[in-house]
Design a protein around this motif. Structure first.
Motif, PDB file in Angstrom:
ATOM      1  N   HIS B 103       0.822  -1.213   0.000  1.00  6.53           N
ATOM      2  CA  HIS B 103       0.000   0.000   0.000  1.00  6.53           C
ATOM      3  C   HIS B 103       0.856   1.263   0.000  1.00  6.53           C
ATOM      4  N   THR B 104       0.221   2.367  -0.325  1.00 10.55           N
ATOM      5  CA  THR B 104       0.853   3.680  -0.176  1.00 10.55           C
ATOM      6  C   THR B 104      -0.113   4.549   0.611  1.00 10.55           C
ATOM      7  N   GLN B 132      -1.741  -6.061  -4.431  1.00  9.40           N
ATOM      8  CA  GLN B 132      -1.091  -4.779  -4.687  1.00  9.40           C
ATOM      9  C   GLN B 132      -2.157  -3.706  -4.854  1.00  9.40           C
ATOM     10  N   GLU B 134      -1.870   0.276  -4.627  1.00  9.75           N
ATOM     11  CA  GLU B 134      -1.074   1.471  -4.372  1.00  9.75           C
ATOM     12  C   GLU B 134      -1.641   2.635  -5.175  1.00  9.75           C
ATOM     13  N   SER B 138       2.706   5.656  -7.537  1.00  6.58           N
ATOM     14  CA  SER B 138       3.576   4.616  -7.003  1.00  6.58           C
ATOM     15  C   SER B 138       4.201   3.770  -8.110  1.00  6.58           C
ATOM     16  N   HIS B 140       6.400   0.511  -8.266  1.00  9.50           N
ATOM     17  CA  HIS B 140       6.822  -0.588  -7.387  1.00  9.50           C
ATOM     18  C   HIS B 140       7.270  -1.775  -8.226  1.00  9.50           C
ATOM     19  N   THR B 160      -3.706  -7.587  -8.434  1.00 12.23           N
ATOM     20  CA  THR B 160      -3.189  -6.231  -8.624  1.00 12.23           C
ATOM     21  C   THR B 160      -4.357  -5.285  -8.862  1.00 12.23           C
ATOM     22  N   GLY B 163      -2.125   1.035  -8.993  1.00  8.84           N
ATOM     23  CA  GLY B 163      -0.725   1.460  -8.921  1.00  8.84           C
ATOM     24  C   GLY B 163      -0.322   2.104 -10.225  1.00  8.84           C
ATOM     25  N   LEU B 166       3.542  -0.934 -11.959  1.00 16.12           N
ATOM     26  CA  LEU B 166       3.808  -2.112 -11.136  1.00 16.12           C
ATOM     27  C   LEU B 166       4.507  -3.142 -12.012  1.00 16.12           C
ATOM     28  N   GLN B 193      -2.396   3.719 -15.830  1.00 14.72           N
ATOM     29  CA  GLN B 193      -1.619   2.741 -15.082  1.00 14.72           C
ATOM     30  C   GLN B 193      -0.965   1.714 -16.008  1.00 14.72           C
TER      31      GLN B 193
END
Lengths: 247, 346
Positions: B103-104, B132, B134, B138, B140, B160, B163, B166, B193
């Motif tokens: 996480h963020t 996942q 985020e 982010s 990652h 997922t 994010g 990723l 994303q």
């Protein structure tokens, strides 16, 4: 209940329906017969609102409402049901959740609260009995791994659950053995009431031995070329379509 | 069960609480790569690595019934680019189930590069879920190196949800006869994303099994890259290796790139790969709408159905149901309501 007036429809610019007029009253069963490619399934799809077809002319009134202005889901909520010739498999969505979603969306439209778990289970049990469906079907993905006959029975089961005013059954008899055919037909007959109506699209007279139509229409090349009583189906069975087409 | 855990992490915003700890779950928190507190009993040891990362060992022969949940989060207490390495050993004949959530918690631009080395000893049976979730800033990267010994079984399910970029790079070495490795993934990407999945499956010895099933739903201008290579060494007879990557493109500008590769040097093997990308099925949508289900709901049901078989690979029923709900709320666009958090999964 249903008034189809001068209905024309095409797909990719090719005209399939070339002026259809049919009038169905409450309590009636209409059969639509015709050779392959005459437009039977197109008519069913257009009535249910599949947007791959373009309606170029004509109108369809369903209990006074202009059906063609409505989305497929609005038509369903108004009480229209289409039994598919090829029911679609939806893996990951169980029959029970699918039906609960459908019923609650329709109830929402009628300003009714969502159905309670107990009511829903009772309904499921009753309606599954109508088509002699095993209760194990309820937890399985919609039509996933169902045989041809099971898929068709599932269509009738869904119809029983949704209690439509008008049901259009598109070749529900195709791919059925005689036992499945009897079960499906018996299901339809049990659901028949003075305030609802059925349009049965079929290739063969066979189904009409079990579901007795009030009116038989023969569709050919996008037009109704003959409408008569139930004896027309028998005549078609005996003589084929040529005598009508060449008349 | 987690109330006491918050006392030593007062800086963690309240929103972070995992309010729905699954039954039989033990939690550990990793903040910007640093493990907050060791989690150890006679069955396993989860300890801080060399300052950052974790050392996680399941003792030989132990059957760990609880799920060990590692909650790894970035927050504003350290916004620098970080990289760290973790080591995991699943001892001989052990069995365990691990859930790693990433996480963020603040809107900073985070960059995280982590390596996880996993050794699955002979006869071990290990299940890992990596969830996942985020935010949009982010980046990652996971680099997971896996070594499996004789008759070891390891399954990793990637779920997922969110994010910016990723990357999941997994290298698997099937080193012991009869080892099995399953890698599955469901990714839901929208906006701009990007998800990159890069898999190298090395069948080095005979009679090993591997399968890969990755499915993604891509909306807006999201992109998914999948590169998967299966290498079957000359000695690795009786190998079974399967790979599939399927993408559902919701918008015309979403893109999926798939690069399946097979390199087979043995002659008695069963291998397959398949990659597809498709759109929502018009007929299926019409079927549902003809039952009175709205167009939006029908689309949602079809998307859920698309990733259903990946979610079904999650063995723990509570976790599976929970992730199913999360995927549904993600698809309903219910994420990202909170300014500080893109998670909403707690």
């Amino acid at each position: 209940m249903l008034e189809i007036k001068g209905l024309h429809a095409s797909i990719n610019g090719k005209e399939i329906l070339k002026g259809i007029d049919i009038s169905v009253k409450a309590g009636e069963v209409h059969a639509i017969m015709g050779p392959n490619g005459s437009g039977k399934s197109t008519l069913a799809s257009v009535l249910a609102g599949r947007d791959t077809f373009e309606v170029t002319q004509g109108e369809v009134l369903f209990n006074g409402t202009n059906l063609l202005d409505l989305s497929p889901e609005e038509r369903a909520r108004e009480g229209l049901f289409l039994g598919f010739q090829y029911p679609v498999e939806i893996p990951g969505v169980s029959n029970v959740n699918f039906m609960k979603t459908a019923i609650n969306e329709q109830r929402k439209f009628r300003n009714l609260p969502p159905v309670t778990a107990a009511e829903f289970l009772k309904m499921m049990r009753e309606k599954m009995a109508v088509v002699e469906m095993d209760s194990s079907f309820s937890s399985r993905g919609v039509n996933v791994g169902f045989s041809g006959g099971e898929k068709k029975r599932n269509e009738i089961f869904q119809m029983a659950m949704l209690e439509p005013k008008l049901a259009i059954l598109d070749e529900t008899d195709s791919g059925l053995d005689i036992d499945a055919l009897r079960i499906v037909a018996a299901g339809v007959n049990k659901l028949k009431r003075p305030d609802n109506a059925f349009v049965v699209i079929t290739h063969y007279q066979r189904l009409l031995d079990y579901i007795i139509p009030d009116v038989v229409h023969v569709l050919y090349d996008g037009k109704i070329i003959k409408s008569e009583g139930k004896e027309l189906a028998l005549e078609v069975e005996k003589r084929g379509y040529d005598w009508l087409i060449n008349a | 069960m987690t109330e006491t855990k918050y006392t030593y992490t007062p800086e963690i915003p309240e929103v972070f609480r995992c309010r729905v700890p699954l039954p039989g779950t033990l939690q550990a928190f990793v903040n910007n790569g640093v493990l907050r507190e060791n989690l150890t009993d006679e069955r396993f040891a989860l300890e801080s690595g060399n300052g950052m990362g974790i050392d996680f060992k399941v003792a030989p022969g132990q059957k760990v019934e609880d799920t060990i949940q590692v909650i790894s989060f970035r927050d504003s207490s350290d916004t620098s680019d970080i990289n760290f390495e973790s080591n995991v050993v699943f001892g001989r004949e052990s069995s365990s189930s691990t859930l790693l959530c990433t996480h963020t918690l603040s809107l900073d631009k985070f960059k995280t590069d982590e390596i996880i080395n996993i050794k699955a000893e002979s006869g071990s049976n290990s299940h890992i879920v990596i969830m996942q979730n985020e935010h949009n800033e982010s980046d990652h990267k996971f680099r997971i190196n896996i070594s499996l010994e004789e008759s070891a079984f390891l399954r990793i399910n990637f779920i997922t949800l969110h994010g910016a970029l990723l990357e999941n790079e997994v290298v698997v070495n099937l080193n012991g006869k009869g080892a099995s490795c399953e890698l599955n993934g469901a990714y839901l990407m929208d906006g701009s994303q990007i998800i990159k999945t890069n898999i190298m499956m090395n069948h080095l010895v005979p009679e090993c099994y591997s399968s890969q099933l990755f499915k993604g739903i891509l909306d807006d201008s999201a992109k998914a890259y999948f590169s998967g290579r299966i290498v079957v060494a000359q000695d690795a007879q009786k190998t079974q290796a399967y790979q599939a990557n399927h993408n559902l493109l919701i918008s015309p500008s979403a893109k999926a790139y798939a690069q399946p590769q097979l390199e087979i040097y043995a002659d008695d093997v069963k291998c397959s790969h398949g990659a597809t990308s498709g759109r929502l099925d018009e007929m299926g949508l019409f079927y549902m709408r003809s039952r009175g289900i709205s167009g939006a709901e029908a689309k949602l049901l079809q998307q859920l159905a698309f990733v259903y078989d990946v979610l079904e690979k999650i063995e723990n029923q509570h976790l599976r149901d929970r992730l199913h709900d999360l995927v549904e709320s993600r698809l309903r666009g219910e994420f990202g309501h909170c300014a500080n958090c893109s998670m909403n999964c707690c």
